[in-house]
Design an enzyme around this catalytic site. Structure first.
Site, PDB file in Angstrom:
ATOM      1  N   ILE A 105       3.026  -7.684  -3.413  1.00  0.00           N
ATOM      2  CA  ILE A 105       1.770  -6.691  -3.248  1.00  0.00           C
ATOM      3  C   ILE A 105       0.679  -7.761  -3.594  1.00  0.00           C
ATOM      4  O   ILE A 105       0.386  -8.436  -4.483  1.00  0.00           O
ATOM      5  CB  ILE A 105       1.724  -5.621  -4.185  1.00  0.00           C
ATOM      6  CG1 ILE A 105       3.011  -4.528  -3.598  1.00  0.00           C
ATOM      7  CG2 ILE A 105       0.427  -4.885  -4.160  1.00  0.00           C
ATOM      8  CD1 ILE A 105       3.103  -3.343  -4.711  1.00  0.00           C
ATOM      9  N   CYS A 153       0.756  -3.849   9.578  1.00  0.00           N
ATOM     10  CA  CYS A 153       0.729  -5.071   9.154  1.00  0.00           C
ATOM     11  C   CYS A 153       0.345  -6.268  10.289  1.00  0.00           C
ATOM     12  O   CYS A 153      -0.085  -7.264  10.009  1.00  0.00           O
ATOM     13  CB  CYS A 153       1.909  -5.670   8.337  1.00  0.00           C
ATOM     14  SG  CYS A 153       2.616  -4.439   7.529  1.00  0.00           S
ATOM     15  N   HIS A 198       1.047 -11.171   0.964  1.00  0.00           N
ATOM     16  CA  HIS A 198       1.048 -10.356   2.208  1.00  0.00           C
ATOM     17  C   HIS A 198      -0.107  -9.115   2.032  1.00  0.00           C
ATOM     18  O   HIS A 198       0.353  -7.910   1.840  1.00  0.00           O
ATOM     19  CB  HIS A 198       2.260  -9.748   2.595  1.00  0.00           C
ATOM     20  CG  HIS A 198       2.455  -8.714   3.807  1.00  0.00           C
ATOM     21  ND1 HIS A 198       1.386  -8.965   4.997  1.00  0.00           N
ATOM     22  CD2 HIS A 198       3.075  -7.925   4.313  1.00  0.00           C
ATOM     23  CE1 HIS A 198       1.668  -8.106   5.592  1.00  0.00           C
ATOM     24  NE2 HIS A 198       2.793  -7.318   5.405  1.00  0.00           N
ATOM     25  N   CYS A 219      11.371  -9.876  -1.231  1.00  0.00           N
ATOM     26  CA  CYS A 219      10.422  -8.992  -0.663  1.00  0.00           C
ATOM     27  C   CYS A 219       8.865  -9.842  -0.815  1.00  0.00           C
ATOM     28  O   CYS A 219       8.650 -10.649  -1.888  1.00  0.00           O
ATOM     29  CB  CYS A 219      10.260  -7.786  -1.399  1.00  0.00           C
ATOM     30  SG  CYS A 219      11.804  -7.086  -1.514  1.00  0.00           S
ATOM     31  N   SER A 220       8.128  -9.676   0.256  1.00  0.00           N
ATOM     32  CA  SER A 220       6.622 -10.354  -0.045  1.00  0.00           C
ATOM     33  C   SER A 220       5.972  -9.369  -1.155  1.00  0.00           C
ATOM     34  O   SER A 220       6.250  -8.232  -1.282  1.00  0.00           O
ATOM     35  CB  SER A 220       5.830 -10.365   1.295  1.00  0.00           C
ATOM     36  OG  SER A 220       5.875  -8.968   1.963  1.00  0.00           O
TER      37      SER A 220
END
Lengths: 387, 105
Positions: free
Chosen positions: A212, A86, A335, A209-210
């Site tokens: 998809i 990342c 992200h 959570c970021s």
């Protein structure tokens, strides 16, 4: 070593772009950056492309070659794919910077792209899970959200960080993303929305959570001494540091901190001649709510264990003393993993040019922090609008 | 269960180790340990990778072994009235191609 500045930036809207290929997304961001820089293709003498998962999720290898060719860059220009999980785009920026700083190149195009939405969630989870040590943690089924679930439970145990403090990160970042036309998840959320969303890896829920995401971002760099011809407001790179950290649980002694971040921050502050108190605006790696809290501590903005109370108090909101993730961060902006590092640079550049959607008043020095894997690699970049 | 033990300084590592993180030596020997420790942290994974769909949801733990090392392991579901919490004593139960399986003691 020469001083290097950013003279152009570009970014797609981040979100689900199911019909578009990663090449298509990257070309859009690159063309916008070139246009913003007033630079023509034939001036570019180096191209770096951050991307982590195109082989696994898009069946496409050699992505830098694909994108460079589709852009129309000629054979004399080297195309380099940069991969660091990342942190791929943060590393791509760093290599573009180094090429100019050391006199090898004059005009660098650095971009990052990821297209994640075409594959089913279990496939994307497995692809991201490749960044766990496959012979140790990965073998036993550790996932990315799983790793941060482990960190969250420990951080809450060791420092008393609360479920509400985690949720405050999402609330803040969605409030920021709400005003950012390039952000993916722009809906306002409450603490309750976050705390009652679907359990992913306790204590982490969906809104911790970021998402998809798909997207691309790009910058054009040149020596600071040449910027006058292209822009009235070049943004100077004061420092860019890249470090490494433990790659599996058994190599970690304290799961509430990332040594790669701590060391990258130390190096970058030293090179730039600034400290955490001198930073006016920050884009850091909030892949999960817990990550933002840990990063804010590791980067020196708050003592270890104080990141939770800090976000709860409003200290990291737009009007706070330490504005974090005015773009919405990974949680809200999205992200697409190979693109994130340069999306952060895009936001900090806008902040220092005073053209950001969520403008931090009087911002002069900005910091971007990009983290790869479970702390395997970190980059910290410090930018300034001073002449 | 086996861990890798550095032949120079005796530091334990999760197999398969290549370089000792304490002294930099490169030779290791497989060493049996009892596999007793406590829960350093844990989480229940509900969104599995494709290969683990058959096991989901499953609990992933980090065990702080008596020997001081942090060890990743899957955790058996809590039996009787045993509470799953940080600090709970755990012990090695078995091992398969997915790694070690621990249970609450």
């Amino acid at each position: 070593m020469r001083s290097v500045s950013i003279i152009g930036i570009g970014s797609t809207v981040f979100g689900k772009h199911r019909e578009r290929s990663p090449v298509d997304l990257a070309v859009e961001a690159c063309r916008e950056a070139l246009g913003d820089a007033n630079v023509t293709l034939d001036q570019i003498d180096g191209f770096y492309l951050g991307n982590a998962l195109a082989e696994l999720l898009n069946g496409q290898g050699g992505l830098a070659g694909m994108v460079g060719h589709e852009l129309g860059l000629p054979p004399r220009v080297p195309f380099t794919r940069v991969e660091g999980a990342c942190a791929s785009a943060g590393i791509a920026l760093r290599h573009g910077y180094l090429a100019i700083a050391h006199g090898m190149s004059e005009f660098i195009l650095a971009a990052g792209v990821e297209k994640m939405s075409s594959a089913p969630t279990t496939t994307v989870t497995a692809a991201l899970g490749c960044y766990a040590d496959s012979e140790r943690d990965g073998r036993s089924g550790l996932t990315f959200p799983g790793f941060f679930g482990l960190v969250a439970r420990r951080h809450m145990y060791q420092y008393g960080t609360t479920r509400e403090q985690l949720a405050a990160v999402t609330v803040k970042n969605h409030a920021n993303g709400n005003k950012n036309p390039r952000a993916y998840l722009r809906e306002l959320v409450t603490i309750e929305d976050v705390a009652e969303s679907r359990l992913i890896c306790d204590p982490l829920r969906l809104y911790d959570c970021s998402p998809i995401s798909d997207g691309a971002a790009a910058v054009v760099l040149c020596p600071t001494e040449l910027t006058r011809e292209f822009t009235e407001l070049p943004i100077r790179i004061l420092a860019t540091a890249q470090t490494s950290g433990p790659t599996h649980v058994g190599a970690i002694s304290d799961m509430t901190a990332f040594p790669a971040t701590i060391e990258a921050a130390r190096q970058a502050y030293q090179t730039a001649g600034v400290g955490p108190d001198d930073i006016d605006v920050i884009e850091l790696h909030d892949c999960f709510t817990m990550a933002e809290i840990v990063d804010s501590e590791d980067l020196g903005f708050f003592p270890k264990g104080e990141g939770g109370p800090a976000v709860e108090s409003g200290a990291t909101s737009l009007r706070g003393q330490t504005p974090i993730n005015p773009s919405g961060g990974l949680l809200s902006r999205g992200h697409p993993v190979g693109a994130t590092g340069l999306a952060q640079i895009f936001e900090i550049t806008q902040q220092l040019r005073r053209t950001a959607a969520n403008q931090v008043e009087g911002a002069e020095v900005g910091l971007a922090h990009n983290l790869g894997g479970t702390g395997m690699v970190a980059t910290v970049t410090i930018l300034s609008n001073a002449a | 269960m086996n861990l890798d033990k550095c032949t120079e300084c005796g530091t334990l590592a999760v197999p398969l180790a290549h370089t000792c993180t304490q002294c930099g030596a490169t030779e290791f020997v497989a060493t049996a340990v009892l596999g007793r420790g406590s829960l350093y942290t844990f989480t229940t994974i509900r969104v599995p990778p494709a290969e683990f769909e058959d096991e989901a949801p499953y609990t992933f733990a980090v065990v702080e072994l008596e020997e001081g090392l942090l060890l990743p392991a899957r955790l058996e579901a809590a039996q009787d009235d045993k509470i799953l919490e940080i600090g709970a004593p755990v012990e090695f139960a078995s091992e398969d191609d997915r790694g070690a399986l621990f249970r609450l003691s």
